[in-house]
Scaffold this motif. Structure first.
Motif, PDB file in Angstrom:
ATOM      1  N   ALA A  86     -26.061  15.731  24.565  1.00 56.79           N
ATOM      2  CA  ALA A  86     -26.788  14.601  24.691  1.00 56.79           C
ATOM      3  C   ALA A  86     -27.727  14.531  23.354  1.00 56.79           C
ATOM      4  O   ALA A  86     -28.198  15.472  23.117  1.00 56.79           O
ATOM      5  N   ILE A  87     -27.521  13.507  22.586  1.00 58.86           N
ATOM      6  CA  ILE A  87     -28.496  13.321  21.068  1.00 58.86           C
ATOM      7  C   ILE A  87     -29.384  12.316  21.302  1.00 58.86           C
ATOM      8  O   ILE A  87     -28.934  10.983  21.751  1.00 58.86           O
ATOM      9  N   GLY A  88     -30.651  12.464  21.093  1.00 54.04           N
ATOM     10  CA  GLY A  88     -31.570  11.328  21.186  1.00 54.04           C
ATOM     11  C   GLY A  88     -32.575  11.403  19.843  1.00 54.04           C
ATOM     12  O   GLY A  88     -32.783  12.513  19.154  1.00 54.04           O
ATOM     13  N   ARG A  89     -33.283  10.404  19.899  1.00 54.96           N
ATOM     14  CA  ARG A  89     -34.371  10.236  18.590  1.00 54.96           C
ATOM     15  C   ARG A  89     -35.724  10.723  19.357  1.00 54.96           C
ATOM     16  O   ARG A  89     -35.754  10.196  20.571  1.00 54.96           O
ATOM     17  N   VAL A  90     -36.350  11.267  18.405  1.00 50.49           N
ATOM     18  CA  VAL A  90     -37.653  11.562  18.683  1.00 50.49           C
ATOM     19  C   VAL A  90     -38.545  11.283  17.768  1.00 50.49           C
ATOM     20  O   VAL A  90     -38.638  11.788  16.473  1.00 50.49           O
ATOM     21  N   THR A  91     -39.517  10.053  17.921  1.00 48.04           N
ATOM     22  CA  THR A  91     -40.241   9.548  16.849  1.00 48.04           C
ATOM     23  C   THR A  91     -41.353  10.516  16.749  1.00 48.04           C
ATOM     24  O   THR A  91     -42.049  10.923  17.619  1.00 48.04           O
ATOM     25  N   ARG A  92     -41.874  10.595  15.268  1.00 49.62           N
ATOM     26  CA  ARG A  92     -43.056  11.445  15.192  1.00 49.62           C
ATOM     27  C   ARG A  92     -44.338  10.775  15.606  1.00 49.62           C
ATOM     28  O   ARG A  92     -44.629   9.575  15.256  1.00 49.62           O
ATOM     29  N   ARG A  93     -45.226  11.550  16.429  1.00 48.61           N
ATOM     30  CA  ARG A  93     -46.279  10.892  16.640  1.00 48.61           C
ATOM     31  C   ARG A  93     -47.528  11.030  15.461  1.00 48.61           C
ATOM     32  O   ARG A  93     -47.370  11.911  14.472  1.00 48.61           O
ATOM     33  N   ARG A  94     -48.318  10.035  15.609  1.00 48.55           N
ATOM     34  CA  ARG A  94     -49.196   9.732  14.650  1.00 48.55           C
ATOM     35  C   ARG A  94     -50.864   9.771  15.261  1.00 48.55           C
ATOM     36  O   ARG A  94     -51.004   9.403  16.388  1.00 48.55           O
ATOM     37  N   GLU A 154     -52.513   7.116  17.606  1.00 55.96           N
ATOM     38  CA  GLU A 154     -51.707   6.382  18.236  1.00 55.96           C
ATOM     39  C   GLU A 154     -52.220   6.434  19.721  1.00 55.96           C
ATOM     40  O   GLU A 154     -52.507   7.442  20.313  1.00 55.96           O
ATOM     41  N   ARG A 155     -52.116   5.276  20.384  1.00 56.29           N
ATOM     42  CA  ARG A 155     -52.524   4.965  21.889  1.00 56.29           C
ATOM     43  C   ARG A 155     -51.286   5.070  22.666  1.00 56.29           C
ATOM     44  O   ARG A 155     -50.498   4.067  22.726  1.00 56.29           O
ATOM     45  N   VAL A 159     -55.435   8.433  23.352  1.00 59.22           N
ATOM     46  CA  VAL A 159     -55.434   8.450  21.848  1.00 59.22           C
ATOM     47  C   VAL A 159     -55.269   9.693  21.373  1.00 59.22           C
ATOM     48  O   VAL A 159     -55.917  10.510  21.516  1.00 59.22           O
ATOM     49  N   LEU A 160     -54.186   9.753  20.678  1.00 57.95           N
ATOM     50  CA  LEU A 160     -53.716  11.099  20.165  1.00 57.95           C
ATOM     51  C   LEU A 160     -54.622  11.374  18.720  1.00 57.95           C
ATOM     52  O   LEU A 160     -54.937  10.545  18.052  1.00 57.95           O
ATOM     53  N   ASP A 203     -53.519  16.992  18.758  1.00 60.72           N
ATOM     54  CA  ASP A 203     -52.104  16.529  19.407  1.00 60.72           C
ATOM     55  C   ASP A 203     -51.091  16.303  18.602  1.00 60.72           C
ATOM     56  O   ASP A 203     -49.951  16.745  19.033  1.00 60.72           O
ATOM     57  N   VAL A 204     -51.119  15.730  17.456  1.00 58.90           N
ATOM     58  CA  VAL A 204     -49.849  15.568  16.321  1.00 58.90           C
ATOM     59  C   VAL A 204     -49.540  16.875  16.066  1.00 58.90           C
ATOM     60  O   VAL A 204     -48.166  16.998  15.956  1.00 58.90           O
ATOM     61  N   ALA A 205     -50.404  17.839  15.578  1.00 63.07           N
ATOM     62  CA  ALA A 205     -50.094  19.142  15.146  1.00 63.07           C
ATOM     63  C   ALA A 205     -49.102  20.047  16.439  1.00 63.07           C
ATOM     64  O   ALA A 205     -48.132  20.688  16.100  1.00 63.07           O
ATOM     65  N   ALA A 206     -49.636  19.621  17.574  1.00 61.88           N
ATOM     66  CA  ALA A 206     -48.959  20.458  18.707  1.00 61.88           C
ATOM     67  C   ALA A 206     -47.367  19.571  18.711  1.00 61.88           C
ATOM     68  O   ALA A 206     -46.619  20.423  18.989  1.00 61.88           O
TER      69      ALA A 206
END
Length: 338
Positions: free
Chosen positions: A39-47, A50-51, A60-61, A65-68
């Motif tokens: 199974a191949i999926g997309r994972v968008t990078r968090r910013r 971001e809420r 709210v990230l 949170d983003v570094a983790a």
């Protein structure tokens, strides 16, 4: 938002509504029960900023949170240089007819048939998500608590079970209408996974994903880069909120190149899968559901790919560059540690 959640699992089976994601050794162990696929999926990078909202809850990230999230992505996912804001998950999982709406391991009494015999680590981690940092698991539980898949289960509860995270006893009704005694535990609180067994399952699943990535995932990613990951047009084949499923064969061919013992294991797995696919397709034809037809076509394509792979593996293949004796022993041990 609420940052503490407890779990009271009654084995109702509501979360066992599809085949789980499983590490390759787990698929090998249950080769006669689960059809395997990639199974191949997309994972968008968090910013940061971001809420994330779930019903009445939101989070709210921040930079931590983003570094983790980035740390997990670097260890478990794959990146294309053309898409800096996205990573890709390449994982093995079970595959079955969605119309059945249940896991192949779910027994007639509504309980897991492999609960004490090789239950997948992802299932042990549920309802936590190993692909989410520990500090963000309360967000996962808030989302699942509001999900229709868990409606009526009452297994995820806001707040701690008791003070200091100690367990307590209660009763609930399972899917077989029997009253069962459940152990209520605090899962997450204060930005941490509190339950030791849940934390162990999450870490075990992450370790399995890391080994899958090392032993075959990177090879498959490079194999598919030109025709998929480096092509903006081809990337449209990967649903934004789902997965592109392909045959397990690329992973098997990558693993088989480590040693002749690995090749023999892969051939045995293929034989079991061919027999299982034949049984599953036969049952689907007896059900005569029009919505089963696309899955039947995909299963038949899997069978064709397996038959071709078996021909390729009839003789010892050319070994890869990673076939030092120590690497071969590691992969052989990994495949059999099931």
């Amino acid at each position: 938002m609420v940052s503490a959640f407890s779990l009271a699992c009654s084995a109702c089976g509501k979360c066992c509504n599809s085949p789980p994601s499983m590490a390759l050794p787990e698929l090998f162990r249950h080769r006669d029960r689960f059809v395997g696929c990639i199974a191949i999926g997309r994972v968008t990078r968090r910013r940061a900023g971001e809420r994330v909202t779930f019903g009445a809850h939101y989070h709210v990230l921040d930079d931590a949170d983003v570094a983790a999230f980035d740390t997990l992505a670097d260890a478990l996912l794959h990146r294309s240089p053309l898409l800096a804001d996205q990573s890709f998950s390449i994982a093995t999982q079970g595959f079955d007819y969605p119309s059945l709406a249940c896991c192949p391991a779910l027994a007639d009494d509504g309980l897991c048939a492999i609960h004490t015999n090789g239950k997948p680590s992802l299932c042990e981690a549920v309802p936590l998500d190993p692909m989410v940092p520990d500090s963000m698991q309360h967000v996962v539980l808030a989302a699942r608590n509001a999900s229709s898949a868990y409606f009526g289960a009452n297994c995820i509860r806001e707040g701690e079970a008791v003070q200091h995270g100690e367990g307590c006893e209660g009763t609930a009704t399972a899917s077989n209408d029997a009253h069962v005694r459940v152990h209520i535990v605090t899962l997450v609180a204060n930005g941490r996974v509190q339950d030791a067994s849940a934390q162990e399952a999450v870490q075990r699943r992450r370790a399995q994903l890391a080994l899958d990535r090392e032993f075959w995932g990177r090879t498959v990613f490079e194999l598919l880069r030109g025709e998929l990951f480096d092509s903006p047009v081809a990337l449209a084949r990967i649903p934004a909120d789902g997965y592109l499923t392909i045959s397990l064969v690329p992973a098997l061919l990558a693993v088989a190149r480590y040693s002749d013992a690995c090749r023999v294991e892969c051939v045995a797995y293929i034989d079991s899968q061919l027999a299982l696919i034949e049984r599953n397709v036969k049952h689907a034809l007896q059900r005569r559901r029009p919505d089963d037809r696309p899955v039947t076509r995909e299963l038949r394509a899997f069978a064709d790919a397996y038959a071709h792979a078996k021909d390729l593996l009839a003789h010892p293949p050319r070994m890869s560059d990673n076939t030092a004796p120590s690497a071969a022993r590691r992969v052989e041990s990994w495949l059999r540690a099931r």
